[in-house]
Design an enzyme around this catalytic site. Structure first.
Site, PDB file in Angstrom:
ATOM      1  CD  GLU A   1     -17.214   8.195  -3.931  1.00 24.31           C
ATOM      2  OE1 GLU A   1     -18.116   7.401  -3.611  1.00 24.31           O
ATOM      3  OE2 GLU A   1     -16.912   8.420  -5.114  1.00 24.31           O
TER       4      GLU A   1
ATOM      5  CE  LYS B   1     -36.103   1.480 -20.529  1.00 22.67           C
ATOM      6  NZ  LYS B   1     -37.171   1.727 -19.612  1.00 22.67           N
TER       7      LYS B   1
ATOM      8  CD1 TRP C   1     -25.696   7.657 -17.733  1.00 21.99           C
ATOM      9  CD2 TRP C   1     -24.475   9.518 -17.905  1.00 21.99           C
ATOM     10  NE1 TRP C   1     -25.976   8.216 -18.953  1.00 21.99           N
ATOM     11  CE2 TRP C   1     -25.228   9.373 -19.084  1.00 21.99           C
ATOM     12  CE3 TRP C   1     -23.626  10.615 -17.791  1.00 21.99           C
ATOM     13  CZ2 TRP C   1     -25.165  10.268 -20.136  1.00 21.99           C
ATOM     14  CZ3 TRP C   1     -23.560  11.513 -18.835  1.00 21.99           C
ATOM     15  CH2 TRP C   1     -24.324  11.334 -19.993  1.00 21.99           C
TER      16      TRP C   1
ATOM     17  NE  ARG D   1     -25.829   3.760  -3.628  1.00 24.59           N
ATOM     18  CZ  ARG D   1     -24.997   4.401  -4.459  1.00 24.59           C
ATOM     19  NH1 ARG D   1     -23.885   3.838  -4.864  1.00 24.59           N
ATOM     20  NH2 ARG D   1     -25.290   5.603  -4.899  1.00 24.59           N
TER      21      ARG D   1
ATOM     22  CB  SER E   1     -24.615   0.750  -6.204  1.00 21.72           C
ATOM     23  OG  SER E   1     -23.984   1.910  -6.619  1.00 21.72           O
TER      24      SER E   1
ATOM     25  CG  HIS F   1     -25.386  12.263  -5.371  1.00 22.55           C
ATOM     26  ND1 HIS F   1     -24.703  13.442  -5.160  1.00 22.55           N
ATOM     27  CD2 HIS F   1     -24.443  11.290  -5.430  1.00 22.55           C
ATOM     28  CE1 HIS F   1     -23.404  13.176  -5.095  1.00 22.55           C
ATOM     29  NE2 HIS F   1     -23.223  11.889  -5.246  1.00 22.55           N
TER      30      HIS F   1
ATOM     31  N   GLY G   1     -16.730   5.896  -8.469  1.00 20.20           N
ATOM     32  CA  GLY G   1     -15.962   4.667  -8.565  1.00 20.20           C
ATOM     33  C   GLY G   1     -16.608   3.495  -7.873  1.00 20.20           C
TER      34      GLY G   1
ATOM     35  CG  HIS H   1     -27.637   9.088  -7.017  1.00 21.24           C
ATOM     36  ND1 HIS H   1     -27.120   9.353  -8.261  1.00 21.24           N
ATOM     37  CD2 HIS H   1     -26.668   8.396  -6.340  1.00 21.24           C
ATOM     38  CE1 HIS H   1     -25.896   8.848  -8.339  1.00 21.24           C
ATOM     39  NE2 HIS H   1     -25.609   8.246  -7.191  1.00 21.24           N
TER      40      HIS H   1
ATOM     41  NE  ARG I   1     -23.841   9.348  -1.942  1.00 19.80           N
ATOM     42  CZ  ARG I   1     -23.577   8.638  -2.978  1.00 19.80           C
ATOM     43  NH1 ARG I   1     -24.529   7.972  -3.573  1.00 19.80           N
ATOM     44  NH2 ARG I   1     -22.361   8.585  -3.452  1.00 19.80           N
TER      45      ARG I   1
HETATM   46  P1  FAD Z   1     -27.984  -0.119 -15.259  1.00 22.97           P
HETATM   47  O1  FAD Z   1     -26.559   0.130 -15.448  1.00 22.97           O
HETATM   48  O2  FAD Z   1     -28.855   1.063 -15.029  1.00 22.97           O
HETATM   49  O3  FAD Z   1     -28.541  -0.910 -16.526  1.00 22.97           O
HETATM   50  C1  FAD Z   1     -29.921  -1.150 -16.647  1.00 22.97           C
HETATM   51  C2  FAD Z   1     -30.146  -1.779 -17.999  1.00 22.97           C
HETATM   52  O4  FAD Z   1     -31.461  -2.317 -18.070  1.00 22.97           O
HETATM   53  C3  FAD Z   1     -30.042  -0.811 -19.167  1.00 22.97           C
HETATM   54  O5  FAD Z   1     -29.377  -1.489 -20.205  1.00 22.97           O
HETATM   55  C4  FAD Z   1     -31.492  -0.561 -19.557  1.00 22.97           C
HETATM   56  O6  FAD Z   1     -31.677  -0.214 -20.890  1.00 22.97           O
HETATM   57  C5  FAD Z   1     -32.041  -1.947 -19.295  1.00 22.97           C
HETATM   58  N1  FAD Z   1     -33.494  -2.001 -19.148  1.00 22.97           N
HETATM   59  C6  FAD Z   1     -34.273  -1.372 -18.246  1.00 22.97           C
HETATM   60  N2  FAD Z   1     -35.563  -1.713 -18.434  1.00 22.97           N
HETATM   61  C7  FAD Z   1     -35.585  -2.577 -19.469  1.00 22.97           C
HETATM   62  C8  FAD Z   1     -36.614  -3.264 -20.150  1.00 22.97           C
HETATM   63  N3  FAD Z   1     -37.902  -3.135 -19.810  1.00 22.97           N
HETATM   64  N4  FAD Z   1     -36.294  -4.069 -21.197  1.00 22.97           N
HETATM   65  C9  FAD Z   1     -34.998  -4.209 -21.592  1.00 22.97           C
HETATM   66  N5  FAD Z   1     -33.982  -3.566 -20.981  1.00 22.97           N
HETATM   67  C10 FAD Z   1     -34.271  -2.770 -19.936  1.00 22.97           C
HETATM   68  N6  FAD Z   1     -22.574   3.654  -8.089  1.00 22.97           N
HETATM   69  C11 FAD Z   1     -21.350   3.420  -7.590  1.00 22.97           C
HETATM   70  O7  FAD Z   1     -21.132   2.372  -6.972  1.00 22.97           O
HETATM   71  N7  FAD Z   1     -20.350   4.310  -7.792  1.00 22.97           N
HETATM   72  C12 FAD Z   1     -20.539   5.480  -8.470  1.00 22.97           C
HETATM   73  O8  FAD Z   1     -19.606   6.254  -8.634  1.00 22.97           O
HETATM   74  C13 FAD Z   1     -21.822   5.762  -8.966  1.00 22.97           C
HETATM   75  N8  FAD Z   1     -22.064   6.917  -9.631  1.00 22.97           N
HETATM   76  C14 FAD Z   1     -23.280   7.094 -10.205  1.00 22.97           C
HETATM   77  C15 FAD Z   1     -23.488   8.242 -10.960  1.00 22.97           C
HETATM   78  C16 FAD Z   1     -24.692   8.422 -11.619  1.00 22.97           C
HETATM   79  C17 FAD Z   1     -24.925   9.653 -12.431  1.00 22.97           C
HETATM   80  C18 FAD Z   1     -25.708   7.443 -11.501  1.00 22.97           C
HETATM   81  C19 FAD Z   1     -27.004   7.604 -12.222  1.00 22.97           C
HETATM   82  C20 FAD Z   1     -25.504   6.322 -10.723  1.00 22.97           C
HETATM   83  C21 FAD Z   1     -24.297   6.138 -10.062  1.00 22.97           C
HETATM   84  N9  FAD Z   1     -24.057   5.011  -9.295  1.00 22.97           N
HETATM   85  C22 FAD Z   1     -22.822   4.794  -8.776  1.00 22.97           C
HETATM   86  C23 FAD Z   1     -25.059   3.944  -9.203  1.00 22.97           C
HETATM   87  C24 FAD Z   1     -24.677   2.837 -10.206  1.00 22.97           C
HETATM   88  O9  FAD Z   1     -24.185   3.436 -11.380  1.00 22.97           O
HETATM   89  C25 FAD Z   1     -25.871   1.972 -10.554  1.00 22.97           C
HETATM   90  O10 FAD Z   1     -26.500   1.531  -9.392  1.00 22.97           O
HETATM   91  C26 FAD Z   1     -25.414   0.750 -11.345  1.00 22.97           C
HETATM   92  O11 FAD Z   1     -24.676   1.159 -12.463  1.00 22.97           O
HETATM   93  C27 FAD Z   1     -26.625  -0.038 -11.777  1.00 22.97           C
HETATM   94  O12 FAD Z   1     -26.201  -1.047 -12.644  1.00 22.97           O
HETATM   95  P2  FAD Z   1     -27.271  -2.065 -13.215  1.00 22.97           P
HETATM   96  O13 FAD Z   1     -26.530  -2.990 -14.099  1.00 22.97           O
HETATM   97  O14 FAD Z   1     -28.079  -2.605 -12.119  1.00 22.97           O
HETATM   98  O15 FAD Z   1     -28.267  -1.143 -14.063  1.00 22.97           O
HETATM   99  C1  SIN Z   2     -20.584   9.904  -6.687  1.00 23.71           C
HETATM  100  O1  SIN Z   2     -19.630   9.871  -7.463  1.00 23.71           O
HETATM  101  O2  SIN Z   2     -20.766  10.753  -5.824  1.00 23.71           O
HETATM  102  C2  SIN Z   2     -21.593   8.838  -6.818  1.00 23.71           C
HETATM  103  C3  SIN Z   2     -21.125   7.674  -6.109  1.00 23.71           C
HETATM  104  C4  SIN Z   2     -22.257   6.745  -5.881  1.00 23.71           C
HETATM  105  O3  SIN Z   2     -23.396   7.002  -6.283  1.00 23.71           O
HETATM  106  O4  SIN Z   2     -21.987   5.711  -5.268  1.00 23.71           O
END
Ligand code: FAD
Ligand code: SIN
Length: 558
Positions: free
Chosen positions: A143, A62, A72, A409, A414, A268, A76, A374, A314
């Protein structure tokens, strides 16, 4: 191709039907591919890379391709890779965190297919931090909720490294087209066909707004995969990027897919409390390395909360912080990372730099922290192949409910879930080819009859109101009264938003508001249905756990 709505009674039950009927006449652009992926985070890119050898793939995203939660992620990705670790232990920790609601079969798959998924990430170019040189073993963090150090990481920017490597691999693949600035707005099911096609609810692709031209495009594919991430932006304080507005869940719901367990929103425990720049995640890995939580009086309040103390799951840590903040009337608690001393900077350089911007030295000063929305544990309900209840539609990553996370979780599960289940979805889609729909029988979007003008200030105000309602009434600790208030307020907002949606030209902010309002209501509906306290859903009116817990399932009949 103007069809008679009377012939298709189900249309009249769709909330967007009248508008669609006004719009289908002026054909714009139609694209047909073998696999349509919506979202360019870890889930979407994994699916795309896995199927690309066998057909064409379009990834709609999007905004820019790397604007994702994936980018972000800090801490890990959890997987059993160390000789002193074992599958049974990872399964046990996941089930324990999930508080009795995990689907054991899904958890076992996740854990046992984890190492292979990690090998594939490495083969696609992800550089995880290792000890003792390039071929050395992975450097593993620990963690919350994990009884072992099993978190693979790339410094403290694991997600950025994964996103970089997968995007590079996808961009280099001749069969993958990444289409930026395309906002998917509605799934194409048989309700959008001008001829009757199939009696089952079937997905044939999606309509998407090209943000650069304002035109609505039709993207057709026998296989569509929702990888749209989470819904953090329905809350006032969140670690999630701006794109996380629950779009995929709202689209799937409107199309008639089953959604599940949306009440389980993970807060978180430790995001930087920075009223000027907004929240920023302080990874649990910092506590894993020895940092502890203290209140404004310097008391280590996790000592008596759980045997794992500051590394408890958590939900337990977030509730303890919430209680402490409320009891003392404080806006935050503090993370004391003095145990790390001068190593804080080398171990967590990104977090150290961001804390410094806010005026705090990680390893020296107590860092003010507060919980933030989160992660969404529920989502679009899927089976072990990541299939949704709509034929031809898969959902992977954070927008999906696979049953792995249960009521809470386990940290760093994730990213692993996204890779493992996107691989499963890809393998299933390749093993069961589906016919393409004839583009001539798919209605095109028509924006005739809509007004040009809608003031952005109104949309922003309503979106802020949704965030505020969710933060105040649907937060870490809930009551039935607050949930009912949230439901009533959100219903009014929904009516207002639907009226705009039918009468005005579509903009990205209007679409996000519409989706956020819808997913917020679904969270509230699920929360009202759960008459117990479990994992992330804590209700003062139903403090006990039910004897036989079940998933909360919602479905909109189209
Ligand atoms: P995302 O990576 O969020 O991608 C979603 C995509 O969908 C994006 O490209 C967005 O633009 C697109 N999109 C959304 N709506 C639309 C639409 N209507 N049309 C077109 N495109 C659209 N998890 C862990 O396991 N370990 C970690 O260390 C960890 N740390 C985290 C730290 C932060 C700050 C955050 C926010 C999350 C963290 N998580 C972590 C959770 C994990 O990052 C996410 O759950 C995971 O990355 C989600 O991946 P995804 O591919 O499902 O979605
Ligand atoms: C974190 O680094 O604390 C986030 C990890 C996660 O969301 O799984």
């Amino acid at each position: 191709m103007c069809q008679d709505p009377g012939k298709y009674p189900s249309w009249s039950r769709l909330d967007f039907a009248p508008r669609f009927l006004r719009r289908h006449k002026t054909a714009k652009l139609v694209h047909t591919v073998d696999h349509l992926v919506i979202g360019s985070g870890i889930a979407g890119l994994t699916f795309a890379l896995r199927v690309a050898e066998r057909g064409s793939v379009a990834i709609l995203t999007k905004t820019t391709a790397d604007e994702t939660s994936t980018r972000w992620a800090q801490g890990g990705i959890a997987s059993v890779t160390a000789p002193d670790d074992d599958f049974a232990s990872h399964v046990r920790d996941t089930l324990e965190a999930g508080d009795g609601l995990c689907h054991q079969d899904a958890v076992e798959l996740l854990v046992s297919e984890g190492p292979e998924a990690i090998r594939e990430l490495v083969a696609w170019g992800v550089n995880f931090t290792r000890t003792g040189g390039k071929k050395g073993p992975f450097d593993l963090h620990r963690e919350g909720g994990h009884n072992r150090a099993r978190i693979l990481h790339a410094g403290d920017i694991t997600g950025a490294e994964i996103e970089r490597a997968l995007l590079e691999a996808a961009k280099a693949h001749p069969n993958i087209r990444i289409v930026e600035q395309r906002f998917a707005l509605e799934l194409i099911t048989q309700h959008f066909l001008v001829e009757r096609h199939d009696d089952r609810l079937t997905c044939h692709g999606a309509y998407a707004l090209d943000r650069t031209t304002g035109r609505i495009e039709t993207w057709l594919a026998p296989v569509t995969v929702l990888c749209t991430g989470g819904l953090g932006q329905v809350y006032q304080h969140t670690t999630n990027p701006v794109v996380a507005t629950g779009d995929g869940i709202a689209m799937a719901w409107r199309a008639g897919a089953r959604v599940a367990n949306l009440e389980f929103v993970q807060f978180h425990p430790t995001s930087l409390y920075d009223p000027v720049r907004g929240p920023f995640l302080i990874s649990e890995a910092v506590r894993g390395a020895g940092a502890v939580l203290v209140d404004s009086r310097g008391e280590r309040f996790m000592e008596h909360e759980h045997p794992l103390k500051d590394l408890a799951p958590r939900d337990i840590v977030a509730r303890a912080i919430d209680r402490r903040m409320k009891a003392l009337g404080d806006a935050c608690v503090f993370l004391d990372a003095s145990v790390l001393g001068s190593h804080a900077k080398s171990k967590f350089p990104n977090i150290h730099a961001r804390c410094l911007e806010a005026g705090f030295r990680l390893g020296v000063d107590p860092i003010p922290v507060t919980p933030s929305a989160h992660y969404l544990c529920g989502g679009i309900d899927t089976d072990l192949q990541a299939r949704t209840s709509i034929t031809g539609l898969y959902a992977c990553g954070e927008c999906a409910h696979t049953g792995i996370h249960g009521a809470n979780r386990l940290a760093s599960n994730s990213l692993l879930e996204a890779v493992v289940f996107s691989r499963r979805a890809a393998d299933h889609a390749l093993s069961k080819p589906r016919p393409r729909v004839d583009p001539r029988i798919v209605a095109k979007w028509n924006k005739k009859g809509t007004q040009e003008h809608r003031e952005e200030v109104v949309i922003r105000h309503l979106h802020d109101t949704v965030r505020r309602i969710m933060w105040d009434f649907v937060g870490i600790v809930r009551t039935t009264d607050r949930l009912e208030r949230a439901s009533a307020h959100l219903r009014l907002i929904r009516d207002e938003v639907e009226a705009f949606y039918k009468a005005t030209v579509i903009t990205p902010s209007l679409l996000e508001l519409r989706n956020a309002a819808r997913t917020a209501r679904l969270v509230v509906d699920c929360a009202l249905k759960r008459r117990e306290s479990r994992g992330l859903h804590s209700s003062l009116d139903f403090p006990r756990k039910a004897k036989e817990p079940v998933d909360t399932i919602l479905r909109h009949r189209v």
